[in-house]
Design an enzyme around this catalytic site. Structure first.
Site, short mmCIF file in Angstrom:
data_model
loop_
_atom_site.label_atom_id
_atom_site.label_comp_id
_atom_site.label_asym_id
_atom_site.label_seq_id
_atom_site.Cartn_x
_atom_site.Cartn_y
_atom_site.Cartn_z
N GLY A 11 0.73 -1.17 -0.09
CA GLY A 11 -0.03 0.02 0.11
C GLY A 11 0.72 1.29 -0.03
N ILE B 50 -6.97 -9.21 -12.04
CA ILE B 50 -7.21 -8.79 -13.44
C ILE B 50 -8.81 -8.48 -13.41
CG2 ILE B 50 -7.54 -9.19 -15.72
CD1 ILE B 50 -4.78 -11.08 -15.31
N LEU B 51 -9.21 -7.27 -13.59
CA LEU B 51 -10.50 -7.00 -13.67
C LEU B 51 -11.35 -7.40 -14.77
CD1 LEU B 51 -10.26 -3.19 -12.14
CD2 LEU B 51 -10.89 -5.27 -10.87
N HIS C 193 1.80 0.98 -12.93
CA HIS C 193 2.71 -0.07 -13.39
C HIS C 193 4.12 0.06 -13.18
CE1 HIS C 193 3.49 -4.05 -15.13
NE2 HIS C 193 4.36 -3.51 -15.96
N ASP D 143 -2.39 -4.25 -18.27
CA ASP D 143 -1.41 -3.08 -17.92
C ASP D 143 -1.44 -2.39 -19.50
OD1 ASP D 143 -0.57 -3.60 -15.41
OD2 ASP D 143 0.75 -5.27 -15.92
N GLN E 20 9.60 7.10 -7.84
CA GLN E 20 8.88 7.71 -8.82
C GLN E 20 7.41 7.43 -9.06
OE1 GLN E 20 10.49 10.21 -10.25
NE2 GLN E 20 12.23 9.69 -8.93
#
Ligand code: GAR
Length: 195
Positions: free
Chosen positions: A14, A93-94, A110, A146, A174
């Site tokens: 998280g 994976i939705l 990602h 992705d 980043q």
């Protein structure tokens, strides 16, 4: 009326969720987190959400039928009326049903410069391929893995002697800068009516 409500979906550590929460707290990101949904009860990120006093719900996915699970997820999300749904290390994976329920409203982060190295272990894939630059990508989720329109990317140099851990750590720094900035861009565009 402005809608700047964010639903966060996570499965683990998280840290991206915490970075978004901190950006809101600092006043850098004009948004509110309306709910944090975890598919894993033990996820550290889920614990952090509770500590922050946010609405945190666990929707366990282990052993669940995908279609039934995704239906419950959509119902839950609709209830919170989010402007955006932010996948923050949500390792599922939705199904198309979820994507279609929230067109152009689901964001993902990602740890690679997409379209290179989608899927699992993106940093390891980058090292194995020998690229000299990798990074992170925030994009709209679509029905692929992705894939989907890119909102923002940040590049990270791959250094001599990097291993998966050191490269992942620099990319993660980043990610923590990129995600809230991408959210701000999209929310501003949506709330200006151009969304
Ligand atoms: C992040 O590195 C994120 O980019 C990655 O999972 C990690 C979650 O970390 N997501 C993916 O690989 C999605 N394909 P976090 O739980 O500390 O935010």
């Amino acid at each position: 009326m402005d809608n700047r409500r964010l639903a966060i979906l996570l499965s683990g550590r998280g840290s991206n969720f915490v970075a978004i929460h901190e950006a809101i707290r600092r006043g850098d990101l004009n948004a509110t987190i309306c709910c944090v949904i975890s598919n894993v009860a033990e996820a550290a990120g889920f614990g952090r959400a509770r500590e922050f006093g946010l609405k945190a719900e666990c929707l366990p996915s282990k052993g669940a039928d995908r279609e039934a699970y995704d239906r419950r997820l959509v119902e839950k999300l609709i209830k919170y009326d989010p402007a955006l749904i932010c996948l923050a290390g949500f390792m599922r994976i939705l199904s198309p049903a979820v994507i279609r329920a929230f067109p152009k409203r689901i964001l993902n982060i990602h740890p690679a410069l997409l379209p290179s190295f989608p899927g699992l272990h993106a940093q390891r894939q980058a090292l194995e391929h020998g690229v000299k630059v990798s990074g992170c990508t925030v994009h709209f989720a679509d029905e692929g893995v992705d894939t989907g329109p890119i909102i923002l990317q940040r590049a990270v140099e791959v250094r001599e002697g990097d291993d998966e851990e050191t490269l992942s750590a620099r990319i993660l720094e980043q990610e923590h800068q990129a995600y809230w900035r991408a959210i701000a861009l999209v929310l501003d565009r949506m709330n200006a009516g151009a969304g």
